[in-house]
Write an enzyme that holds these catalytic residues in place. Structure first.
Site, PDB file in Angstrom:
ATOM      1  CG  ASP A 121      -2.059   0.984   1.086  1.00 44.97           C
ATOM      2  OD1 ASP A 121      -2.486   1.241  -0.050  1.00 44.97           O
ATOM      3  OD2 ASP A 121      -2.541   1.489   2.117  1.00 44.97           O
ATOM      4  CG  HIS A 128      -4.033  10.688   2.504  1.00 45.63           C
ATOM      5  ND1 HIS A 128      -4.955  10.711   3.531  1.00 45.63           N
ATOM      6  CD2 HIS A 128      -3.174   9.658   2.786  1.00 45.63           C
ATOM      7  CE1 HIS A 128      -4.682   9.736   4.397  1.00 45.63           C
ATOM      8  NE2 HIS A 128      -3.605   9.092   3.960  1.00 45.63           N
ATOM      9  NE  ARG A 137       5.107  14.736  10.181  1.00 47.43           N
ATOM     10  CZ  ARG A 137       4.493  13.948   9.301  1.00 47.43           C
ATOM     11  NH1 ARG A 137       4.085  12.739   9.664  1.00 47.43           N
ATOM     12  NH2 ARG A 137       4.271  14.364   8.071  1.00 47.43           N
ATOM     13  CD  GLU A 194      -6.064   4.720   4.819  1.00 48.78           C
ATOM     14  OE1 GLU A 194      -5.504   5.416   5.678  1.00 48.78           O
ATOM     15  OE2 GLU A 194      -5.448   3.929   4.071  1.00 48.78           O
ATOM     16  CD  GLU A 196      -5.583   2.780   0.111  1.00 48.31           C
ATOM     17  OE1 GLU A 196      -4.833   2.049  -0.571  1.00 48.31           O
ATOM     18  OE2 GLU A 196      -5.422   3.009   1.329  1.00 48.31           O
ATOM     19  CG  ASP A 228      -5.356  -0.131   3.738  1.00 46.87           C
ATOM     20  OD1 ASP A 228      -5.362  -1.348   3.971  1.00 46.87           O
ATOM     21  OD2 ASP A 228      -4.466   0.630   4.149  1.00 46.87           O
ATOM     22  NE  ARG A 232      -7.193   6.627   9.766  1.00 51.36           N
ATOM     23  CZ  ARG A 232      -6.506   6.535   8.645  1.00 51.36           C
ATOM     24  NH1 ARG A 232      -5.245   6.121   8.688  1.00 51.36           N
ATOM     25  NH2 ARG A 232      -7.068   6.834   7.486  1.00 51.36           N
ATOM     26  CD  GLN A 235      -2.391   4.492  10.814  1.00 47.47           C
ATOM     27  OE1 GLN A 235      -3.613   4.578  10.766  1.00 47.47           O
ATOM     28  NE2 GLN A 235      -1.612   4.980   9.877  1.00 47.47           N
ATOM     29  CE1 TYR A 239       3.666   7.365  12.242  1.00 46.97           C
ATOM     30  CE2 TYR A 239       2.392   7.331  14.270  1.00 46.97           C
ATOM     31  CZ  TYR A 239       3.096   8.030  13.312  1.00 46.97           C
ATOM     32  OH  TYR A 239       3.221   9.389  13.411  1.00 46.97           O
ATOM     33  CE  LYS A 248      -3.117   2.271   7.399  1.00 43.34           C
ATOM     34  NZ  LYS A 248      -3.950   3.103   6.511  1.00 43.34           N
ATOM     35  CB  THR A 252      -7.063  -4.816   2.466  1.00 41.62           C
ATOM     36  OG1 THR A 252      -6.111  -4.366   3.440  1.00 41.62           O
ATOM     37  CG2 THR A 252      -7.026  -3.894   1.261  1.00 41.62           C
ATOM     38  CB  THR A 341      -6.101   7.848   1.662  1.00 47.12           C
ATOM     39  OG1 THR A 341      -6.122   6.854   2.681  1.00 47.12           O
ATOM     40  CG2 THR A 341      -7.391   8.634   1.698  1.00 47.12           C
ATOM     41  CD  GLU A 355      -7.141  13.070   3.883  1.00 45.78           C
ATOM     42  OE1 GLU A 355      -6.797  14.042   3.198  1.00 45.78           O
ATOM     43  OE2 GLU A 355      -7.303  11.924   3.425  1.00 45.78           O
TER      44      GLU A 355
END
Length: 398
Positions: A121, A128, A137, A194, A196, A228, A232, A235, A239, A248, A252, A341, A355
């Site tokens: 992926d 995105h 961040r 997501e 995709e 996908d 969150r 994750q 991550y 994840k 899928t 995404t 988002e």
């Protein structure tokens, strides 16, 4: 008055002869026999039966219980099969035979059309990636320093790729709220989708031999839609420093139809402008347009949430394939790689709840159903339908 033939479709039907996507189906009368089919309008043409009846030179490939043997046969065979199908559904002399091999779409069961070898992926949409960077961040640069130099990706879990319509059980795992010092274990409270686009590899490559961008169409059989699913909260805790894992890998979803690249040729378009010089193996400045103008739509419980435009995706599928193999990793028939995404610049073009809600939720609830559909512009004003990928959220196990 004679009954209308299912071969007589309205002009520019999204699943007309210009499309002819491939799938795998069974009937209620013979549920144990999986066979290849081609969608035509709201019917499925039994490709295996047609190949046998017409003594196709490719009958052995077309009577297989998955798309893999056909995909492995290479681009010349793909085109020959597609041309024969076009003849079968458009020329009057074949009409009596073909009509007898059509099944109403709502009377068959669709299955995962190919055996997935590996799943990768990507993170190819600048919109995105920038939006996610601002959420994860805050106060820092939205894009990481490497983002415009290479297509970032992670390896997923091929064994949990499921066909559209398969229920998705809410995953469980570790999650740590920002205000807590230690993690807890339980069902994900921040489940997301997501939207995709996936690319399905047909012919493989030799170990140690990178696949250049120019060879993209010789290796990629077609396109499917992908959801996908993402936990969150799981994750976010796991991550750093190695990227997505349990957040994840639980599921899928992919659409039941694989649209051949040739059907999408009219939708080819130039990707967004590059503002950072690319290394030679990724430099597409002198190449034919390698983007695709695909128009996605995301629905939650029947209500439209978003309409992401794939044409805005920064890294093309050809660049993704080149980067995937540049270290010598080889392709295998059935490899699936997804775009990540798909999001556009507007609020109504965002491809996930992260988002759409600024990371604040609400998130997916048990019983919610997410459906992603798409179409592409075809020749002479027609649309090419990409089917849909849907899934319903079930409560966590236990």
């Amino acid at each position: 008055m004679p009954r209308p033939s299912p071969l007589d479709l309205p002009a520019h039907h999204p699943f007309g002869p210009h499309n002819l996507p491939f799938g795998l189906f069974t009937t209620a009368e013979d549920p144990g026999h999986r066979r290849l089919g081609v969608r035509h309008g709201d019917h499925v043409l039994d490709l295996a039966a047609l190949a046998t009846t017409s003594a196709s030179p490719h009958a052995e490939l077309l009577t297989a219980p998955s798309l893999n043997p056909l995909m492995a046969a290479g681009r010349g065979v793909w085109r020959a099969v597609r041309e024969a199908l076009l003849t079968a559904v458009t020329e009057p002399v074949h009409r009596p035979t073909v009509e007898g091999l059509l099944h109403p779409l709502d009377e068959v069961t669709l299955h995962l059309p190919f055996e997935v070898a590996d799943y990768v992926d990507f993170f190819a949409s600048e919109h995105h990636a920038s939006n996610a960077g601002r959420i994860f961040r805050p106060g820092a640069e939205p894009l990481t320093p490497n983002w415009k130099h290479l297509p970032i990706a992670y390896h997923g879990r091929a064994g949990t790729v499921v066909v559209s319509g398969t229920d998705v059980v809410r995953p469980q795992g570790q999650r740590r709220p920002p205000e807590e010092a230690a993690p807890t274990f339980g069902p994900s409270a921040r489940l997301d989708f997501e939207a995709e686009v996936g690319f399905v590899v047909g012919t493989g490559s030799r170990p140690g031999s990178p696949v250049p961008m120019a060879d993209f169409a010789d290796h990629v059989f077609g396109v499917c839609l992908v959801n996908d699913w993402s936990a969150r909260d799981i994750q976010a805790w796991e991550y750093v420093p190695l990227g997505p894992f349990l957040g994840k890998s639980f599921a899928t979803s992919v659409s039941a139809w694989v649209t051949p690249l040739d059907a999408l040729e009219p939708a080819r378009t130039a990707p967004p402008g590059r503002d950072v010089p690319l290394l030679p193996y990724l430099d597409d400045s002198g190449s034919e347009p390698a983007g695709y103008d695909l128009r996605l739509q995301v629905e939650l419980n029947g209500e439209t949430l978003s309409q992401p435009p794939f044409a805005t995706t920064y890294w093309t599928a050809a660049q993704q394939l080149a980067h995937l193999t540049v270290n010598g990793a080889h392709l295998r028939t059935g490899d699936l790689y997804a775009s990540g995404t798909v999001s556009g610049p507007r609020p109504d073009q965002l491809g996930c709840l992260l988002e759409l809600t600024g990371g604040q939720g609400p998130w997916l609830q048990d019983g919610d159903e997410v459906t992603i559909s798409a179409w592409a512009p075809g020749a002479d004003g027609s649309h090419v339908g990409l089917g849909e990928v849907s899934g319903r959220v079930l409560p966590a196990a236990g």
